[in-house]
Design an enzyme around this catalytic site. Structure first.
Site, PDB file in Angstrom:
ATOM      1  N   SER A 278      23.084 -16.367  48.008  1.00 41.47           N
ATOM      2  CA  SER A 278      22.269 -16.731  46.854  1.00 41.47           C
ATOM      3  C   SER A 278      22.430 -15.627  45.817  1.00 41.47           C
ATOM      4  CB  SER A 278      20.795 -16.841  47.276  1.00 41.47           C
ATOM      5  OG  SER A 278      19.932 -16.865  46.154  1.00 41.47           O
TER       6      SER A 278
ATOM      7  N   TYR B 147      12.765 -14.071  51.797  1.00 42.40           N
ATOM      8  CA  TYR B 147      13.996 -14.832  51.571  1.00 42.40           C
ATOM      9  C   TYR B 147      15.097 -13.928  51.025  1.00 42.40           C
ATOM     10  CZ  TYR B 147      17.244 -18.100  49.377  1.00 42.40           C
ATOM     11  OH  TYR B 147      18.380 -18.769  48.984  1.00 42.40           O
TER      12      TYR B 147
END
Length: 277
Positions: free
Chosen positions: A133, A146
């Site tokens: 990401s 996360y």
């Protein structure tokens, strides 16, 4: 000659589904997996092979990889896509929830890598695609668990890329910005686990779906569709000399800027964001 074979995790929706479709269109033998095989019916009808695979279950990982080896005798590509988002101030996220985040997002990829590498070494080639990401190289307050899981994947992948290069194996990181998938729904659902302290009112304002319409999740500025990520993945797998990283979406410019802006300046910017009404 048999068509090349790819194993993809997390194919029930979003990036995983579209990646399976994209590989199928390019003539690959696709093994699409997910913890709930019923969610893969559409891909099965398309012609993909399907299998139940929870990436936190080492026995299931080994079973699926052994099946692919038995049925095709090869594994040309692994796409480590399975993962989910979790939001919450670091203090309010229970440690068990952080452990679960890493078990899926980080250790899950590691389990698949370890299972796939013996086949790839035996055949003398292979490509491992780890879905990271933009938060693997930056961060946003309220997404610490996360973000940490994705930073870990970045380091693991960089080391792995050098380690396996002698065996004809490439390792590629895909770094999407915000993507309109079920990511936001899952992340919001995870807030039920938070142990609220009353100390982080800004978090509950920023991530209030009615107030900001998930603009700090999967509908941030420049968000993209999962098909675009799938196209980048397939192109990276077919590239003769793939890049180590592919940033998908306009957030690559924010990453470049972030590497130039001093940490203190960046922190002040986030302090401003926290004061949004």
């Amino acid at each position: 000659m048999r068509s090349p074979t790819v194993l993809i995790t997390g194919c029930a929706s979003g990036i995983g589904t579209e990646t399976a479709r994209a590989f199928d269109e390019r003539g690959w033998t696709v093994y699409a997996t997910d913890p709930d095989r019923d969610d893969l019916e559409a891909l099965a009808e398309l012609g993909c092979e399907t299998a139940t695979l929870d990436v936190t279950d080492a026995e299931q990982v080994d079973t699926v990889v052994e099946r692919i080896d038995d049925e095709t005798g090869r594994l040309d590509c692994l796409v480590n896509n399975a993962g989910y988002g979790q939001i919450g101030p670091v203090e309010e996220v229970p440690t068990e929830a952080v452990e679960r985040q890493f078990d899926v997002n980080t250790f899950g990829q590691h389990r698949l890598i370890r299972a796939a590498l013996p086949i790839m070494r035996r055949q003398g080639h292979g490509r491992i695609v780890n879905i990271s990401s933009v938060y693997g190289r930056t961060f946003f307050p309220g997404q610490g668990a996360y973000t940490a899981s994705k930073w870990a994947i970045e380091g693991l992948s960089d080391a792995l890329r050098v380690e396996v290069s002698d065996h004809g194996i490439d390792v590629v990181l895909i770094e999407p910005g915000p993507v309109e998938t079920n990511f936001g729904n899952r992340a919001l659902a995870e807030t039920d686990r938070l142990e609220e302290t009353g100390a982080y009112d800004w978090f509950y304002r920023l991530f209030d779906e009615d107030r900001y319409d998930r603009r700090f999740l999967d509908k941030a500025v420049g968000y993209i569709q999962p098909e675009r990520v799938a196209d980048v993945i397939v192109d990276a797998v077919h590239a003769k000399n793939p890049d180590a990283r592919y940033v998908v979406g306009p957030w690559k410019y924010q990453l470049w800027l972030g590497s130039l802006v001093p940490t203190a300046v960046r922190d002040r910017l986030f302090e401003t964001v926290k004061r949004l009404p």
